[in-house]
Design a protein around this motif. Sequence first.
Motif, short mmCIF file in Angstrom:
data_model
loop_
_atom_site.label_atom_id
_atom_site.label_comp_id
_atom_site.label_asym_id
_atom_site.label_seq_id
_atom_site.Cartn_x
_atom_site.Cartn_y
_atom_site.Cartn_z
N ILE A 16 -6.05 21.30 19.49
CA ILE A 16 -6.01 22.12 18.28
C ILE A 16 -6.23 21.22 17.07
CG2 ILE A 16 -4.52 23.57 16.82
CD1 ILE A 16 -3.14 24.52 19.40
N THR A 17 -7.17 21.61 16.22
CA THR A 17 -7.43 20.82 15.02
C THR A 17 -6.84 21.47 13.77
OG1 THR A 17 -9.57 21.92 14.85
CG2 THR A 17 -9.54 19.75 15.89
N ALA A 18 -6.66 22.77 13.79
CA ALA A 18 -6.08 23.45 12.63
C ALA A 18 -5.55 24.81 13.04
CB ALA A 18 -7.14 23.63 11.54
N VAL A 19 -4.49 25.21 12.34
CA VAL A 19 -3.97 26.58 12.46
C VAL A 19 -3.85 27.11 11.04
CG1 VAL A 19 -2.08 28.06 13.24
CG2 VAL A 19 -2.64 25.98 14.52
N GLU B 82 1.96 28.02 7.94
CA GLU B 82 1.53 26.78 7.28
C GLU B 82 2.57 25.67 7.41
OE1 GLU B 82 1.44 25.92 2.59
OE2 GLU B 82 0.40 27.76 3.19
N ARG B 83 3.85 26.00 7.14
CA ARG B 83 4.88 24.95 7.09
C ARG B 83 5.54 24.68 8.44
NH1 ARG B 83 6.93 25.05 1.49
NH2 ARG B 83 4.99 25.26 0.32
N LEU B 84 5.72 25.73 9.24
CA LEU B 84 6.53 25.56 10.44
C LEU B 84 5.71 25.46 11.72
CD1 LEU B 84 9.32 28.17 9.55
CD2 LEU B 84 9.45 25.69 9.32
N LEU B 85 4.63 26.25 11.81
CA LEU B 85 3.90 26.30 13.08
C LEU B 85 2.74 25.31 13.13
CD1 LEU B 85 3.76 30.16 13.80
CD2 LEU B 85 5.60 28.51 14.21
N ALA B 86 1.90 25.31 12.12
CA ALA B 86 0.70 24.48 12.16
C ALA B 86 1.02 23.01 12.46
CB ALA B 86 -0.10 24.63 10.87
N PRO B 87 2.01 22.41 11.74
CA PRO B 87 2.27 20.99 12.01
C PRO B 87 2.72 20.72 13.44
CG PRO B 87 3.42 21.74 10.01
CD PRO B 87 2.88 22.96 10.68
N ARG B 88 3.30 21.71 14.10
CA ARG B 88 3.78 21.52 15.47
C ARG B 88 2.68 21.77 16.50
NH1 ARG B 88 8.51 23.21 12.66
NH2 ARG B 88 10.37 22.13 13.38
N CYS B 89 1.56 22.34 16.06
CA CYS B 89 0.50 22.71 17.02
C CYS B 89 -0.69 21.76 16.99
CB CYS B 89 -0.01 24.12 16.72
SG CYS B 89 1.21 25.38 17.08
N VAL B 90 -0.98 21.21 15.83
CA VAL B 90 -2.18 20.37 15.72
C VAL B 90 -2.06 19.19 16.68
CG1 VAL B 90 -3.46 18.85 14.16
CG2 VAL B 90 -2.70 21.11 13.37
N GLY B 91 -3.14 18.96 17.44
CA GLY B 91 -3.14 17.86 18.41
C GLY B 91 -2.76 18.31 19.81
N GLU B 92 -2.20 19.52 19.94
CA GLU B 92 -1.80 20.02 21.27
C GLU B 92 -2.99 20.70 21.96
OE1 GLU B 92 1.22 19.67 22.69
OE2 GLU B 92 1.92 18.55 20.93
N ASP B 93 -2.92 20.74 23.28
CA ASP B 93 -3.94 21.47 24.05
C ASP B 93 -3.53 22.95 24.08
OD1 ASP B 93 -5.55 22.67 25.98
OD2 ASP B 93 -5.68 20.83 27.18
N PRO B 94 -4.35 23.82 23.50
CA PRO B 94 -3.95 25.23 23.40
C PRO B 94 -3.84 25.91 24.76
CG PRO B 94 -6.26 24.98 22.81
CD PRO B 94 -5.70 23.59 22.97
N ARG B 95 -4.44 25.31 25.79
CA ARG B 95 -4.39 25.93 27.12
C ARG B 95 -3.02 25.76 27.77
NH1 ARG B 95 -9.68 22.78 28.95
NH2 ARG B 95 -8.32 21.22 28.02
N ASN B 96 -2.20 24.84 27.22
CA ASN B 96 -0.81 24.73 27.70
C ASN B 96 0.06 25.72 26.92
OD1 ASN B 96 -1.52 22.66 29.43
ND2 ASN B 96 -1.21 21.10 27.84
N LEU B 97 -0.35 26.96 27.00
CA LEU B 97 0.24 28.01 26.19
C LEU B 97 1.75 28.12 26.39
CD1 LEU B 97 -1.45 31.51 26.00
CD2 LEU B 97 1.01 31.27 25.98
#
Lengths: 369, 358
Positions: free
Chosen positions: A3-6, A66-81
Amino acid sequence: MKITAVDTLLCRLPVVHREGIPSLAGVPRKDFEMLLVRISTDSGLVGWGEAFAHYGTASTVQLAVERLLAPRCVGEDPRNLNRLVERLEQDLFRIGRTGPVAHAMSGLEIALWDLLGKSLDISVNQLLGGARVPSLRCYASLPRYGAADAVVHDCKTALARGFDAIKVHEIGVEELQACGRFMAANPGVDYMIDANCPWSLDEALHICALLESGPPVKWLEEPLKGPDDYRGLVELRRRGGIPVAAGENANEVHDFALMSQSGAVDFAQPSVAKLGGIGALLRVLDLLRDTAVQFAPHTPFLGPALVASLHVCAARAPDTFVECYFLDTPGNPFGAWTHPQDGRLRVPDGPGLGADPDPELLQAVAARD
Amino acid sequence: MRIRRALAFPYRPAAGQCRPDCVIIRVDTDDGLTGWGEAYGADGMAALTCRAFDTLIAPRCIGQEVGEDIGLAQTIGAILHALGGSGPVAFALAGLDVALWDLAGKRRGQPVHALLGAKRAVTLASAVRLDYASLAAGSEPPWTQATLAGHAGLYLAGATLSQLQAARRAFPGAALMLQPPRPWRADAFMTRAAALRELALAWVEDPLWPLGDHTAQAALRARAGLRLAGGQLCLSRADAWRQMDAGAIDVLQISPTRLGGLSAAIGLAQHARSAGVDIAPLALGEGPGYLACLHLATALAPEALVCVHAPGASPALCGPAAAPGGNGARAPETPGLGADPDPDLLEAGQQRFHEAVA
């Protein structure tokens, strides 16, 4: 894939009014706000989700993304849902189990499913075992007018467009009596009433008595003031004689266990855009298995949240009656998948949700502020 | 009297205060009175709670009549019922409710505890909160016997089992309360239960993951033989009632800045009494939320152990009356909550918040 951005996109869909101007939470409804959650990846694939953002809550949900979710998701593999969602739930358990943060997480979860399907080049319903039906029956969910003439006229329009089931959001005696007369004159049309939590138990029982002399009501939805007053619903169901529906304002999935075990509802209405996304709907379906409670998801949405619900229903609950918000929004970038024909919505079969927004329409309705 | 203005300020305490962010609510009426409240803003919520207040709550407050009846937050809450019984909208409404009680007390010239039915202020027993999560990894906790001075107990937030055992050795007679770093799965909790029992804890807070299954927690409580506390994480008032009715907790932690303000606290405290559940107000922070909890405890649970933050190195936002001291906590006798936020401190705390976010 990483993930590069949310981010979020708020769309304001202009509503073409057929009958007066409907209201929501006492505010005149001139447009329909749809909050999209977008996940971008280094593969170039983009996932689309939708978070509950009615009642003017979009900007709070946007901050949550923006504040709570995006920073925790960027860099993760979205397929590990599953892993990603579980980590968010564990990180945010003090603030995110219900309300706007949960709504934001729901939108994100839907976008993750969209990406998972796209990454495998199969649809979300195929991820769930495949659609059992090509389309689903819908009911027209009318906006609240608070005016008898307007709502009756809108009921006629719904029938003329091919619906054979209508839900009204009226709570005034005069409006309900007018709707009752219309339904009595149109037997064979399923009739539901959504009250949106206005009454005490006694007031609701009074309304039930009034409705008893009219045409059959398939369900009375959220009649009581406290949205999670399940004990009150048990009582109303026992004494009111009309089937009860609730669940769009359930605090979390576990509430559906409470509702079904205690006998609070005949129809359970989880909201994909509030309760935690597709995974939450699947968990509710598991809880309802082997009970008499019917699945009737909350879908007054015109974008990915509605489409996500269609995939779940088609694969896991093909007899479900889908709520179709009866608003005319000609500029909707998801209009190709959310606009019913003859009272039915077809289940998309493209990869993921199979319902990417039309880029030009999206550009046109994206809120500028 | 009508509401002229309703504002929310994010507030970050000065470095070294060891308190989380919060949201300060200000309500001005057209007769020149100002009421102050506080809403939950920890865990990254301050910006969201402010946003919810500014966009959803404040516009519905302006022009509203506020008099004897303190029901405006519930009225707005009923309109916004779809936005969560917990979360930023609920927190903002809780803060509004606290501000309305402050206003009501000021208007009548009575302290809030008197409005809640107490004849006079009493000195409350307190437990001081020690934040293990803020310690650098591997470092020794800095707390000494002086930390406990004047308090009846220690509220250990985020302590591991070995840290708890060390705390028990260091403070043999003190009441110890545990807020686990995070809830455990049932089997993981049960493997720790024997060790926790040996420590004679006053309670273990919200131990079970997933949260919210009160029946499962009731069964666990019976098996574990430990006193359990909960309430902060309840998702609505009805959820808090269900938690008590299920037998899931021995102690209800009341947090007026999170769930329904003081108005909801009255009903929760009454229900706790009838369900045989003890009450532990969480008087955290150094502002209107702290004061509200002292009034609440004074009127509804004078025997309760209130949880407070340690005294800070800097002046408290609401002055000495809201500085959690070492000699017991006592609600002010002056009208309303009894002490307003200091304007300079409020400004500075806001600035710290905005600088950190930027």
